[in-house]
Scaffold this active site. Sequence first.
Site, PDB file in Angstrom:
ATOM      1  N   LYS A  21     -23.082 -40.776  47.118  1.00  0.00           N
ATOM      2  CA  LYS A  21     -24.275 -40.130  47.672  1.00  0.00           C
ATOM      3  C   LYS A  21     -24.243 -38.652  47.322  1.00  0.00           C
ATOM      4  O   LYS A  21     -23.401 -37.904  47.801  1.00  0.00           O
ATOM      5  CB  LYS A  21     -24.354 -40.273  49.190  1.00  0.00           C
ATOM      6  CG  LYS A  21     -25.755 -39.883  49.673  1.00  0.00           C
ATOM      7  CD  LYS A  21     -25.839 -39.521  51.128  1.00  0.00           C
ATOM      8  CE  LYS A  21     -25.507 -38.101  51.449  1.00  0.00           C
ATOM      9  NZ  LYS A  21     -26.391 -37.087  50.849  1.00  0.00           N
ATOM     10  N   GLU A  58     -12.121 -32.908  51.171  1.00  0.00           N
ATOM     11  CA  GLU A  58     -11.977 -31.548  50.648  1.00  0.00           C
ATOM     12  C   GLU A  58     -13.015 -30.720  51.379  1.00  0.00           C
ATOM     13  O   GLU A  58     -14.218 -30.946  51.226  1.00  0.00           O
ATOM     14  CB  GLU A  58     -12.191 -31.551  49.127  1.00  0.00           C
ATOM     15  CG  GLU A  58     -11.659 -30.310  48.460  1.00  0.00           C
ATOM     16  CD  GLU A  58     -12.731 -29.250  48.276  1.00  0.00           C
ATOM     17  OE1 GLU A  58     -12.775 -28.323  49.114  1.00  0.00           O
ATOM     18  OE2 GLU A  58     -13.512 -29.357  47.329  1.00  0.00           O
ATOM     19  N   CYS A 116     -16.401 -23.245  48.302  1.00  0.00           N
ATOM     20  CA  CYS A 116     -15.381 -23.402  49.342  1.00  0.00           C
ATOM     21  C   CYS A 116     -14.119 -22.632  48.983  1.00  0.00           C
ATOM     22  O   CYS A 116     -13.340 -22.245  49.835  1.00  0.00           O
ATOM     23  CB  CYS A 116     -15.078 -24.881  49.553  1.00  0.00           C
ATOM     24  SG  CYS A 116     -14.687 -25.736  48.032  1.00  0.00           S
ATOM     25  N   GLU A 149     -16.827 -19.696  57.696  1.00  0.00           N
ATOM     26  CA  GLU A 149     -17.262 -19.862  56.307  1.00  0.00           C
ATOM     27  C   GLU A 149     -18.766 -19.576  56.221  1.00  0.00           C
ATOM     28  O   GLU A 149     -19.574 -20.268  56.837  1.00  0.00           O
ATOM     29  CB  GLU A 149     -16.961 -21.285  55.838  1.00  0.00           C
ATOM     30  CG  GLU A 149     -17.199 -21.437  54.353  1.00  0.00           C
ATOM     31  CD  GLU A 149     -16.827 -22.821  53.829  1.00  0.00           C
ATOM     32  OE1 GLU A 149     -17.145 -23.819  54.496  1.00  0.00           O
ATOM     33  OE2 GLU A 149     -16.242 -22.883  52.735  1.00  0.00           O
TER      34      GLU A 149
HETATM   35  P1  ADP Z   1     -22.491 -28.253  52.985  1.00  0.00           P
HETATM   36  O1  ADP Z   1     -22.109 -27.414  54.163  1.00  0.00           O
HETATM   37  O2  ADP Z   1     -21.746 -28.000  51.749  1.00  0.00           O
HETATM   38  O3  ADP Z   1     -23.970 -28.483  52.858  1.00  0.00           O
HETATM   39  P2  ADP Z   1     -22.273 -30.695  54.406  1.00  0.00           P
HETATM   40  O4  ADP Z   1     -20.959 -30.996  54.974  1.00  0.00           O
HETATM   41  O5  ADP Z   1     -23.370 -30.330  55.317  1.00  0.00           O
HETATM   42  O6  ADP Z   1     -21.953 -29.631  53.315  1.00  0.00           O
HETATM   43  O7  ADP Z   1     -22.789 -31.878  53.496  1.00  0.00           O
HETATM   44  C1  ADP Z   1     -22.036 -32.408  52.448  1.00  0.00           C
HETATM   45  C2  ADP Z   1     -22.474 -33.837  52.199  1.00  0.00           C
HETATM   46  O8  ADP Z   1     -22.283 -34.591  53.378  1.00  0.00           O
HETATM   47  C3  ADP Z   1     -23.940 -33.985  51.831  1.00  0.00           C
HETATM   48  O9  ADP Z   1     -24.064 -34.976  50.829  1.00  0.00           O
HETATM   49  C4  ADP Z   1     -24.560 -34.445  53.120  1.00  0.00           C
HETATM   50  O10 ADP Z   1     -25.742 -35.198  52.938  1.00  0.00           O
HETATM   51  C5  ADP Z   1     -23.455 -35.310  53.687  1.00  0.00           C
HETATM   52  N1  ADP Z   1     -23.517 -35.504  55.141  1.00  0.00           N
HETATM   53  C6  ADP Z   1     -23.976 -34.654  56.077  1.00  0.00           C
HETATM   54  N2  ADP Z   1     -23.896 -35.207  57.300  1.00  0.00           N
HETATM   55  C7  ADP Z   1     -23.360 -36.442  57.146  1.00  0.00           C
HETATM   56  C8  ADP Z   1     -23.018 -37.511  58.038  1.00  0.00           C
HETATM   57  N3  ADP Z   1     -23.203 -37.425  59.347  1.00  0.00           N
HETATM   58  N4  ADP Z   1     -22.479 -38.624  57.500  1.00  0.00           N
HETATM   59  C9  ADP Z   1     -22.260 -38.748  56.182  1.00  0.00           C
HETATM   60  N5  ADP Z   1     -22.572 -37.778  55.296  1.00  0.00           N
HETATM   61  C10 ADP Z   1     -23.108 -36.638  55.760  1.00  0.00           C
END
Ligand code: ADP
Length: 495
Positions: free
Chosen positions: A179, A253, A288, A388
Amino acid sequence: MTSTNELSLSETYGAFIDNEFRPVAGQTFPAKHAGTGETVAQLARCGRTEIDAAVQAAAKAAPAWRARSAEERAELLLKLAAVIEADTDRLARIDSIDIGRRLFETTLDHRFAISQYRYFAAAAITHEGFGRAIPNGYLVAKREPYGVCGLIIPWNVPAIMAAFKIAPAVAAGNTVVLKPDENASLSTMELCKHIARIFPPGVINVVPGFGEEAGAALTAHPGVAKLAFTGSSEVGRIISQAGAERLVPVSLELGGKSPNIVFPDIEDIDAVVDNAMFATMYCNGQSCLAGTRLFVHDAIYDDFMERLVAGMRRVKVGPALATDTIMSSLVSAEQGERVLKYIDIGISEGARLMVGGKRVSVEGNEAGYFIEPTVFEATNSMRIAQEEIFGPVLSVMRWSDYDQMIAEANGVRYGLAAGLYTSNLRNAWETADRLQAGSVWINQYFNLASGSPFGGFKESGIGSEYCHETLNMYTHLKAITVQTKVMEPWFAPKP
Ligand code: ADP
Protein backbone atom coordinates in the site's frame (compact mmCIF):
# COMPACT_ATOMS: atom_id res chain seq x y z
CA MET A 1 7.90 22.87 -17.29
CA THR A 2 6.75 19.32 -17.94
CA SER A 3 3.04 19.04 -18.58
CA THR A 4 1.48 16.04 -16.92
CA ASN A 5 0.24 14.51 -20.18
CA GLU A 6 3.86 14.22 -21.36
CA LEU A 7 4.35 11.80 -18.49
CA SER A 8 1.95 9.16 -19.86
CA LEU A 9 -0.04 9.10 -16.65
CA SER A 10 -3.34 7.24 -16.66
CA GLU A 11 -6.43 9.23 -15.83
CA THR A 12 -7.43 6.71 -13.19
CA TYR A 13 -5.51 3.97 -11.43
CA GLY A 14 -7.43 1.02 -10.09
CA ALA A 15 -5.94 -1.50 -7.69
CA PHE A 16 -3.06 -3.40 -9.31
CA ILE A 17 -3.90 -7.07 -8.77
CA ASP A 18 -2.71 -10.08 -10.77
CA ASN A 19 -0.77 -7.79 -13.11
CA GLU A 20 -3.74 -5.69 -14.15
CA PHE A 21 -5.34 -2.51 -12.98
CA ARG A 22 -8.78 -3.51 -11.80
CA PRO A 23 -11.67 -1.20 -12.72
CA VAL A 24 -12.49 1.09 -9.84
CA ALA A 25 -15.53 -0.26 -8.03
CA GLY A 26 -15.98 2.33 -5.30
CA GLN A 27 -14.68 5.84 -4.74
CA THR A 28 -11.50 7.45 -6.01
CA PHE A 29 -9.28 10.16 -4.54
CA PRO A 30 -7.12 12.67 -6.39
CA ALA A 31 -3.34 12.69 -6.85
CA LYS A 32 -2.44 16.36 -6.81
CA HIS A 33 0.45 18.38 -8.15
CA ALA A 34 2.19 19.48 -4.94
CA GLY A 35 3.13 22.87 -6.37
CA THR A 36 -0.01 23.90 -8.22
CA GLY A 37 -2.65 21.89 -6.43
CA GLU A 38 -3.99 20.67 -9.77
CA THR A 39 -5.41 17.12 -9.89
CA VAL A 40 -3.24 14.98 -12.16
CA ALA A 41 -4.94 11.58 -11.79
CA GLN A 42 -7.49 9.68 -9.77
CA LEU A 43 -6.64 6.71 -7.58
CA ALA A 44 -8.91 3.92 -6.41
CA ARG A 45 -9.77 4.34 -2.77
CA CYS A 46 -9.21 0.69 -1.93
CA GLY A 47 -10.98 -0.92 0.96
CA ARG A 48 -11.51 -4.37 2.33
CA THR A 49 -12.80 -5.84 -0.94
CA GLU A 50 -9.73 -4.83 -2.98
CA ILE A 51 -7.35 -5.80 -0.19
CA ASP A 52 -8.96 -9.20 0.01
CA ALA A 53 -8.69 -9.68 -3.76
CA ALA A 54 -5.02 -8.59 -3.68
CA VAL A 55 -4.15 -10.91 -0.80
CA GLN A 56 -5.89 -13.80 -2.54
CA ALA A 57 -3.96 -13.12 -5.75
CA ALA A 58 -0.71 -12.99 -3.81
CA ALA A 59 -1.56 -16.21 -1.97
CA LYS A 60 -2.35 -17.96 -5.24
CA ALA A 61 0.95 -16.84 -6.76
CA ALA A 62 3.00 -17.73 -3.68
CA PRO A 63 3.70 -21.48 -4.18
CA ALA A 64 5.02 -21.09 -7.76
CA TRP A 65 7.05 -18.00 -6.87
CA ARG A 66 8.59 -19.66 -3.89
CA ALA A 67 9.42 -22.73 -5.99
CA ARG A 68 11.46 -20.66 -8.44
CA SER A 69 15.19 -20.73 -7.91
CA ALA A 70 16.85 -17.73 -6.34
CA GLU A 71 18.62 -17.19 -9.67
CA GLU A 72 15.30 -16.88 -11.49
CA ARG A 73 13.92 -14.45 -8.92
CA ALA A 74 17.14 -12.46 -9.15
CA GLU A 75 16.89 -12.29 -12.91
CA LEU A 76 13.45 -10.68 -12.74
CA LEU A 77 14.62 -8.15 -10.15
CA LEU A 78 17.51 -7.25 -12.45
CA LYS A 79 15.07 -6.79 -15.34
CA LEU A 80 12.97 -4.49 -13.21
CA ALA A 81 16.07 -2.49 -12.28
CA ALA A 82 16.93 -2.12 -15.97
CA VAL A 83 13.50 -0.83 -16.99
CA ILE A 84 13.40 1.63 -14.10
CA GLU A 85 16.83 2.83 -15.18
CA ALA A 86 15.58 3.43 -18.70
CA ASP A 87 12.48 5.20 -17.37
CA THR A 88 14.12 7.17 -14.54
CA ASP A 89 13.66 10.58 -16.08
CA ARG A 90 9.90 10.16 -16.43
CA LEU A 91 9.40 8.46 -13.06
CA ALA A 92 11.45 11.14 -11.30
CA ARG A 93 9.34 13.88 -12.90
CA ILE A 94 6.22 12.14 -11.75
CA ASP A 95 7.52 12.07 -8.18
CA SER A 96 8.54 15.73 -8.35
CA ILE A 97 5.03 16.68 -9.38
CA ASP A 98 3.35 14.35 -6.92
CA ILE A 99 5.37 15.18 -3.81
CA GLY A 100 6.98 18.50 -4.70
CA ARG A 101 10.63 17.49 -4.28
CA ARG A 102 13.17 18.82 -6.72
CA LEU A 103 14.04 16.74 -9.74
CA PHE A 104 17.67 16.29 -8.73
CA GLU A 105 16.53 14.49 -5.57
CA THR A 106 13.76 12.39 -7.09
CA THR A 107 16.21 11.26 -9.78
CA LEU A 108 18.61 10.15 -7.07
CA ASP A 109 15.71 8.33 -5.37
CA HIS A 110 15.18 6.21 -8.47
CA ARG A 111 18.90 5.47 -8.78
CA PHE A 112 18.88 4.41 -5.18
CA ALA A 113 15.83 2.23 -5.84
CA ILE A 114 17.56 0.61 -8.82
CA SER A 115 20.54 -0.20 -6.63
CA GLN A 116 18.17 -1.90 -4.18
CA TYR A 117 16.63 -4.19 -6.79
CA ARG A 118 20.15 -5.10 -7.91
CA TYR A 119 21.49 -5.56 -4.43
CA PHE A 120 18.67 -7.91 -3.44
CA ALA A 121 18.99 -9.84 -6.70
CA ALA A 122 22.55 -10.63 -5.65
CA ALA A 123 21.57 -11.15 -2.04
CA ALA A 124 18.86 -13.65 -2.99
CA ILE A 125 21.43 -15.89 -4.62
CA THR A 126 23.82 -15.69 -1.70
CA HIS A 127 21.20 -16.04 1.03
CA GLU A 128 21.98 -19.27 2.76
CA GLY A 129 20.80 -21.23 5.73
CA PHE A 130 23.30 -23.48 7.44
CA GLY A 131 23.92 -27.12 8.07
CA ARG A 132 26.05 -29.36 10.22
CA ALA A 133 26.72 -32.98 10.85
CA ILE A 134 25.10 -34.53 13.92
CA PRO A 135 25.59 -38.09 15.20
CA ASN A 136 24.26 -40.45 12.50
CA GLY A 137 22.83 -37.69 10.42
CA TYR A 138 22.70 -34.11 9.39
CA LEU A 139 20.94 -30.91 10.42
CA VAL A 140 19.81 -28.49 7.75
CA ALA A 141 18.53 -25.04 8.76
CA LYS A 142 16.89 -23.62 5.70
CA ARG A 143 15.30 -20.25 5.14
CA GLU A 144 11.72 -20.22 3.87
CA PRO A 145 9.58 -17.29 2.79
CA TYR A 146 6.57 -16.39 4.93
CA GLY A 147 4.11 -16.31 2.04
CA VAL A 148 2.16 -13.08 1.56
CA CYS A 149 3.76 -9.92 2.96
CA GLY A 150 1.74 -6.78 3.65
CA LEU A 151 3.91 -3.72 2.99
CA ILE A 152 2.98 -0.14 3.91
CA ILE A 153 5.09 2.85 2.92
CA PRO A 154 5.13 6.64 3.46
CA TRP A 155 5.22 9.55 1.02
CA ASN A 156 8.62 11.19 1.39
CA VAL A 157 10.75 9.00 -0.92
CA PRO A 158 8.24 6.74 -2.68
CA ALA A 159 10.65 5.11 -5.15
CA ILE A 160 13.12 4.20 -2.42
CA MET A 161 10.40 3.01 -0.09
CA ALA A 162 8.78 0.77 -2.70
CA ALA A 163 12.20 -0.76 -3.48
CA PHE A 164 13.12 -1.11 0.20
CA LYS A 165 10.06 -3.26 0.72
CA ILE A 166 9.42 -5.04 -2.58
CA ALA A 167 13.03 -6.00 -3.38
CA PRO A 168 13.91 -8.03 -0.25
CA ALA A 169 10.41 -9.51 0.13
CA VAL A 170 10.20 -10.97 -3.37
CA ALA A 171 13.93 -11.80 -3.49
CA ALA A 172 13.33 -14.01 -0.46
CA GLY A 173 10.48 -15.81 -2.26
CA ASN A 174 7.46 -14.01 -0.82
CA THR A 175 4.62 -12.45 -2.75
CA VAL A 176 3.48 -9.00 -1.71
CA VAL A 177 0.62 -6.56 -1.35
CA LEU A 178 1.96 -3.03 -1.08
CA LYS A 179 0.00 0.00 0.00
CA PRO A 180 1.61 3.24 -1.12
CA ASP A 181 0.96 6.49 0.71
CA GLU A 182 -2.17 8.44 -0.20
CA ASN A 183 0.02 11.51 -0.85
CA ALA A 184 2.50 9.74 -3.11
CA SER A 185 1.15 6.81 -5.09
CA LEU A 186 1.75 7.85 -8.69
CA SER A 187 5.27 6.61 -9.38
CA THR A 188 4.46 3.32 -7.65
CA MET A 189 1.34 2.88 -9.81
CA GLU A 190 3.47 3.60 -12.87
CA LEU A 191 6.04 1.08 -11.62
CA CYS A 192 3.22 -1.48 -11.76
CA LYS A 193 3.08 -1.09 -15.55
CA HIS A 194 6.70 -2.33 -15.65
CA ILE A 195 6.06 -5.04 -13.09
CA ALA A 196 3.22 -6.42 -15.23
CA ARG A 197 5.63 -7.05 -18.09
CA ILE A 198 8.24 -8.79 -15.94
CA PHE A 199 6.79 -10.66 -12.97
CA PRO A 200 4.21 -13.46 -12.96
CA PRO A 201 0.68 -12.29 -12.03
CA GLY A 202 0.05 -11.95 -8.32
CA VAL A 203 3.67 -11.74 -7.17
CA ILE A 204 3.54 -7.96 -6.66
CA ASN A 205 0.17 -6.29 -6.02
CA VAL A 206 -0.35 -2.62 -5.21
CA VAL A 207 -3.44 -1.17 -3.54
CA PRO A 208 -3.67 2.61 -3.27
CA GLY A 209 -5.80 4.07 -0.52
CA PHE A 210 -5.93 5.60 2.92
CA GLY A 211 -4.19 4.34 6.00
CA GLU A 212 -7.20 3.72 8.16
CA GLU A 213 -9.02 1.93 5.32
CA ALA A 214 -6.67 0.12 2.93
CA GLY A 215 -3.77 0.07 5.41
CA ALA A 216 -5.84 -1.19 8.32
CA ALA A 217 -7.56 -3.83 6.13
CA LEU A 218 -4.16 -5.07 4.97
CA THR A 219 -2.69 -5.34 8.46
CA ALA A 220 -5.80 -7.16 9.72
CA HIS A 221 -6.09 -9.61 6.81
CA PRO A 222 -5.70 -13.22 7.97
CA GLY A 223 -3.92 -14.14 4.73
CA VAL A 224 -0.99 -11.82 5.41
CA ALA A 225 1.87 -13.65 7.09
CA LYS A 226 4.33 -10.81 7.61
CA LEU A 227 4.01 -7.03 7.93
CA ALA A 228 6.60 -4.41 7.09
CA PHE A 229 6.01 -0.72 7.61
CA THR A 230 7.81 2.58 7.22
CA GLY A 231 6.23 5.73 8.62
CA SER A 232 5.55 7.54 11.85
CA SER A 233 6.14 5.96 15.25
CA GLU A 234 2.46 6.58 16.07
CA VAL A 235 1.22 4.50 13.15
CA GLY A 236 4.07 2.02 13.68
CA ARG A 237 2.57 1.27 17.07
CA ILE A 238 -0.84 0.59 15.48
CA ILE A 239 0.75 -1.74 12.90
CA SER A 240 2.64 -3.50 15.66
CA GLN A 241 -0.62 -4.04 17.57
CA ALA A 242 -2.27 -5.43 14.44
CA GLY A 243 0.65 -7.85 14.10
CA ALA A 244 0.42 -8.81 17.77
CA GLU A 245 -3.31 -9.52 17.39
CA ARG A 246 -2.62 -12.18 14.75
CA LEU A 247 0.89 -13.06 15.97
CA VAL A 248 2.62 -12.27 12.70
CA PRO A 249 6.10 -10.74 12.55
CA VAL A 250 6.32 -7.00 12.02
CA SER A 251 9.32 -4.95 10.94
CA LEU A 252 9.17 -1.21 11.46
CA GLU A 253 11.21 1.73 10.25
CA LEU A 254 9.92 4.74 12.12
CA GLY A 255 10.64 8.34 13.03
CA GLY A 256 13.83 10.09 14.00
CA LYS A 257 15.24 13.20 15.61
CA SER A 258 18.84 12.60 14.87
CA PRO A 259 21.79 14.41 16.44
CA ASN A 260 24.58 15.80 14.29
CA ILE A 261 27.64 16.66 16.35
CA VAL A 262 30.41 19.11 15.46
CA PHE A 263 33.70 18.87 17.36
CA PRO A 264 36.07 21.84 17.59
CA ASP A 265 38.90 20.05 15.74
CA ILE A 266 37.22 19.97 12.33
CA GLU A 267 39.54 21.03 9.52
CA ASP A 268 37.20 22.66 7.05
CA ILE A 269 34.36 24.57 8.67
CA ASP A 270 32.65 25.40 5.36
CA ALA A 271 32.56 21.74 4.37
CA VAL A 272 30.98 20.75 7.69
CA VAL A 273 28.49 23.63 7.50
CA ASP A 274 27.46 22.43 4.05
CA ASN A 275 27.12 18.85 5.27
CA ALA A 276 25.02 19.94 8.24
CA MET A 277 22.72 21.88 5.91
CA PHE A 278 22.38 18.91 3.59
CA ALA A 279 21.75 16.64 6.60
CA THR A 280 18.75 18.59 7.68
CA MET A 281 17.35 20.23 4.53
CA TYR A 282 17.59 17.36 2.03
CA CYS A 283 14.07 16.23 1.01
CA ASN A 284 13.00 19.69 2.22
CA GLY A 285 13.54 18.26 5.67
CA GLN A 286 10.99 15.50 5.13
CA SER A 287 13.25 12.64 6.01
CA CYS A 288 13.18 10.35 9.00
CA LEU A 289 16.98 10.30 8.85
CA ALA A 290 17.46 14.06 8.88
CA GLY A 291 20.05 15.46 11.26
CA THR A 292 17.63 17.91 12.84
CA ARG A 293 19.51 18.52 16.08
CA LEU A 294 22.89 20.10 15.48
CA PHE A 295 25.33 20.21 18.41
CA VAL A 296 28.11 22.71 17.74
CA HIS A 297 31.08 23.08 20.09
CA ASP A 298 31.37 26.37 21.94
CA ALA A 299 34.94 27.03 20.69
CA ILE A 300 33.79 27.38 17.07
CA TYR A 301 30.12 28.13 17.62
CA ASP A 302 29.95 31.80 16.58
CA ASP A 303 32.00 31.35 13.45
CA PHE A 304 30.11 28.18 12.52
CA MET A 305 26.69 29.76 13.03
CA GLU A 306 27.56 32.82 10.99
CA ARG A 307 28.47 30.58 8.06
CA LEU A 308 25.47 28.33 8.60
CA VAL A 309 23.02 31.23 8.55
CA ALA A 310 24.72 32.69 5.45
CA GLY A 311 24.53 29.27 3.80
CA MET A 312 20.82 28.92 4.52
CA ARG A 313 20.24 32.36 3.01
CA ARG A 314 21.92 31.17 -0.22
CA VAL A 315 19.48 28.27 -0.60
CA LYS A 316 17.25 28.87 -3.60
CA VAL A 317 13.66 27.92 -2.87
CA GLY A 318 11.80 27.28 -6.11
CA PRO A 319 9.65 24.96 -8.24
CA ALA A 320 10.46 21.26 -8.12
CA LEU A 321 11.32 21.01 -11.82
CA ALA A 322 13.52 24.12 -12.07
CA THR A 323 17.19 23.22 -12.41
CA ASP A 324 18.45 25.91 -10.02
CA THR A 325 16.11 24.94 -7.20
CA ILE A 326 17.74 23.66 -4.03
CA MET A 327 14.62 23.36 -1.90
CA SER A 328 11.05 23.07 -3.10
CA SER A 329 7.57 22.55 -1.71
CA LEU A 330 6.45 20.25 1.02
CA VAL A 331 4.20 17.37 0.10
CA SER A 332 0.86 18.89 1.05
CA ALA A 333 -0.89 21.82 2.69
CA GLU A 334 -1.46 19.66 5.74
CA GLN A 335 2.27 19.02 6.11
CA GLY A 336 3.04 22.69 5.44
CA GLU A 337 0.64 23.79 8.17
CA ARG A 338 2.16 21.29 10.56
CA VAL A 339 5.65 22.66 9.95
CA LEU A 340 4.51 26.29 10.35
CA LYS A 341 2.83 25.31 13.61
CA TYR A 342 6.13 23.91 14.87
CA ILE A 343 7.89 27.13 13.90
CA ASP A 344 5.34 28.99 16.05
CA ILE A 345 5.91 26.53 18.86
CA GLY A 346 9.67 27.16 18.65
CA ILE A 347 9.18 30.90 18.91
CA SER A 348 6.70 30.61 21.75
CA GLU A 349 8.94 28.31 23.77
CA GLY A 350 11.75 30.85 23.56
CA ALA A 351 14.00 29.39 20.86
CA ARG A 352 15.95 32.05 18.95
CA LEU A 353 15.02 32.16 15.27
CA MET A 354 18.31 32.66 13.39
CA VAL A 355 17.03 32.47 9.82
CA GLY A 356 13.92 31.49 7.85
CA GLY A 357 10.60 30.71 9.47
CA LYS A 358 8.23 31.82 6.73
CA ARG A 359 6.20 30.36 3.91
CA VAL A 360 7.44 31.51 0.49
CA SER A 361 5.21 32.13 -2.51
CA VAL A 362 6.57 30.70 -5.77
CA GLU A 363 5.12 31.99 -9.01
CA GLY A 364 2.95 29.48 -10.82
CA ASN A 365 3.03 27.21 -7.74
CA GLU A 366 0.94 29.27 -5.38
CA ALA A 367 -0.80 26.23 -3.91
CA GLY A 368 2.53 24.73 -2.83
CA TYR A 369 3.86 24.96 0.70
CA PHE A 370 7.37 26.29 0.19
CA ILE A 371 8.98 27.03 3.55
CA GLU A 372 12.29 28.81 4.04
CA PRO A 373 15.12 26.77 5.53
CA THR A 374 14.68 27.57 9.18
CA VAL A 375 17.25 27.51 11.97
CA PHE A 376 16.59 27.91 15.67
CA GLU A 377 19.05 28.24 18.50
CA ALA A 378 17.34 25.93 20.94
CA THR A 379 17.75 23.73 23.97
CA ASN A 380 17.36 19.99 23.79
CA SER A 381 14.30 19.89 26.02
CA MET A 382 12.22 22.14 23.74
CA ARG A 383 9.47 20.52 21.70
CA ILE A 384 11.12 21.57 18.44
CA ALA A 385 14.18 19.57 19.52
CA GLN A 386 12.24 16.57 20.80
CA GLU A 387 9.48 16.02 18.24
CA GLU A 388 9.80 14.97 14.64
CA ILE A 389 8.73 17.96 12.53
CA PHE A 390 9.36 16.50 9.08
CA GLY A 391 10.13 19.84 7.49
CA PRO A 392 13.02 22.27 6.96
CA VAL A 393 13.56 23.18 10.62
CA LEU A 394 16.89 22.78 12.39
CA SER A 395 17.51 23.14 16.12
CA VAL A 396 21.08 24.07 17.04
CA MET A 397 22.58 23.56 20.48
CA ARG A 398 25.88 24.94 21.78
CA TRP A 399 27.94 22.46 23.76
CA SER A 400 31.15 22.36 25.76
CA ASP A 401 30.82 19.43 28.19
CA TYR A 402 31.28 16.18 26.27
CA ASP A 403 29.32 13.88 28.62
CA GLN A 404 26.42 16.29 28.83
CA MET A 405 26.35 16.65 25.05
CA ILE A 406 26.27 12.87 24.62
CA ALA A 407 23.45 12.62 27.15
CA GLU A 408 21.49 15.24 25.22
CA ALA A 409 22.27 13.67 21.85
CA ASN A 410 20.76 10.45 23.23
CA GLY A 411 18.06 12.32 25.09
CA VAL A 412 15.17 11.73 22.70
CA ARG A 413 12.76 8.85 22.25
CA TYR A 414 14.18 8.13 18.81
CA GLY A 415 17.43 6.45 17.75
CA LEU A 416 17.53 6.26 13.98
CA ALA A 417 20.75 7.98 12.92
CA ALA A 418 23.53 10.27 14.11
CA GLY A 419 26.33 12.23 12.50
CA LEU A 420 29.61 13.52 13.87
CA TYR A 421 32.52 15.56 12.53
CA THR A 422 36.03 15.36 13.95
CA SER A 423 39.61 14.88 12.77
CA ASN A 424 40.38 12.55 15.66
CA LEU A 425 39.77 8.91 14.83
CA ARG A 426 39.72 7.76 18.43
CA ASN A 427 37.22 10.44 19.36
CA ALA A 428 35.07 9.48 16.36
CA TRP A 429 35.04 5.82 17.28
CA GLU A 430 34.38 6.31 20.98
CA THR A 431 31.60 8.79 20.28
CA ALA A 432 30.01 6.47 17.70
CA ASP A 433 30.04 3.75 20.36
CA ARG A 434 28.15 5.94 22.80
CA LEU A 435 25.43 7.13 20.43
CA GLN A 436 22.11 5.30 20.59
CA ALA A 437 21.40 5.14 16.88
CA GLY A 438 21.04 2.51 14.19
CA SER A 439 23.38 4.38 11.83
CA VAL A 440 26.28 6.62 12.79
CA TRP A 441 27.93 8.63 10.05
CA ILE A 442 31.39 10.02 10.68
CA ASN A 443 32.37 13.06 8.62
CA GLN A 444 29.56 12.66 6.11
CA TYR A 445 25.85 12.58 6.77
CA PHE A 446 23.48 10.20 4.89
CA ASN A 447 26.42 7.96 4.05
CA LEU A 448 24.35 4.99 2.99
CA ALA A 449 26.03 2.31 0.93
CA SER A 450 24.14 -0.73 -0.33
CA GLY A 451 24.51 -3.38 2.29
CA SER A 452 24.80 -1.07 5.29
CA PRO A 453 22.17 -2.16 7.78
CA PHE A 454 19.56 0.52 8.17
CA GLY A 455 17.18 0.47 11.10
CA GLY A 456 16.32 2.24 14.28
CA PHE A 457 17.09 1.93 17.98
CA LYS A 458 14.50 2.84 20.61
CA GLU A 459 11.23 4.15 19.11
CA SER A 460 12.76 4.42 15.65
CA GLY A 461 11.96 0.87 14.74
CA ILE A 462 12.53 -2.85 14.75
CA GLY A 463 14.68 -4.64 12.19
CA SER A 464 17.31 -3.71 9.62
CA GLU A 465 16.66 -2.92 5.99
CA TYR A 466 18.99 -2.35 3.07
CA CYS A 467 21.34 -5.21 3.92
CA HIS A 468 21.74 -8.96 3.64
CA GLU A 469 20.25 -9.38 7.09
CA THR A 470 16.98 -7.95 5.71
CA LEU A 471 16.33 -11.24 3.94
CA ASN A 472 16.19 -12.86 7.36
CA MET A 473 13.30 -10.54 8.24
CA TYR A 474 11.40 -11.87 5.24
CA THR A 475 12.05 -15.55 5.93
CA HIS A 476 11.75 -17.96 8.80
CA LEU A 477 14.20 -20.69 9.62
CA LYS A 478 13.15 -24.28 9.29
CA ALA A 479 15.30 -27.00 10.84
CA ILE A 480 15.27 -30.35 9.04
CA THR A 481 17.15 -33.14 10.74
CA VAL A 482 18.03 -36.33 8.98
CA GLN A 483 19.02 -39.62 10.63
CA THR A 484 20.53 -42.27 8.43
CA LYS A 485 18.32 -44.89 10.07
CA VAL A 486 15.61 -45.16 12.67
CA MET A 487 17.06 -45.77 16.12
CA GLU A 488 16.93 -49.23 17.68
CA PRO A 489 13.88 -49.49 19.96
CA TRP A 490 14.72 -47.85 23.32
CA PHE A 491 11.58 -46.03 24.52
CA ALA A 492 9.48 -49.06 25.35
CA PRO A 493 11.57 -51.90 23.99
CA LYS A 494 10.06 -55.36 23.87
CA PRO A 495 11.09 -57.39 26.86
P1 ADP B 1 3.94 9.93 7.64
O1 ADP B 1 3.98 10.58 8.99
O2 ADP B 1 5.24 9.67 7.01
O3 ADP B 1 2.84 10.44 6.75
P2 ADP B 1 2.23 7.83 8.49
O4 ADP B 1 2.74 6.98 9.56
O5 ADP B 1 1.14 8.77 8.78
O6 ADP B 1 3.52 8.50 7.92
O7 ADP B 1 1.80 6.97 7.24
C1 ADP B 1 2.65 6.05 6.62
C2 ADP B 1 1.81 5.00 5.92
O8 ADP B 1 0.98 4.36 6.87
C3 ADP B 1 0.88 5.55 4.86
O9 ADP B 1 0.86 4.66 3.76
C4 ADP B 1 -0.45 5.57 5.55
O10 ADP B 1 -1.55 5.48 4.67
C5 ADP B 1 -0.35 4.33 6.42
N1 ADP B 1 -1.25 4.33 7.58
C6 ADP B 1 -1.68 5.38 8.31
N2 ADP B 1 -2.51 4.97 9.28
C7 ADP B 1 -2.61 3.62 9.18
C8 ADP B 1 -3.32 2.60 9.90
N3 ADP B 1 -4.10 2.89 10.94
N4 ADP B 1 -3.16 1.33 9.50
C9 ADP B 1 -2.37 0.99 8.47
N5 ADP B 1 -1.69 1.91 7.75
C10 ADP B 1 -1.80 3.20 8.09
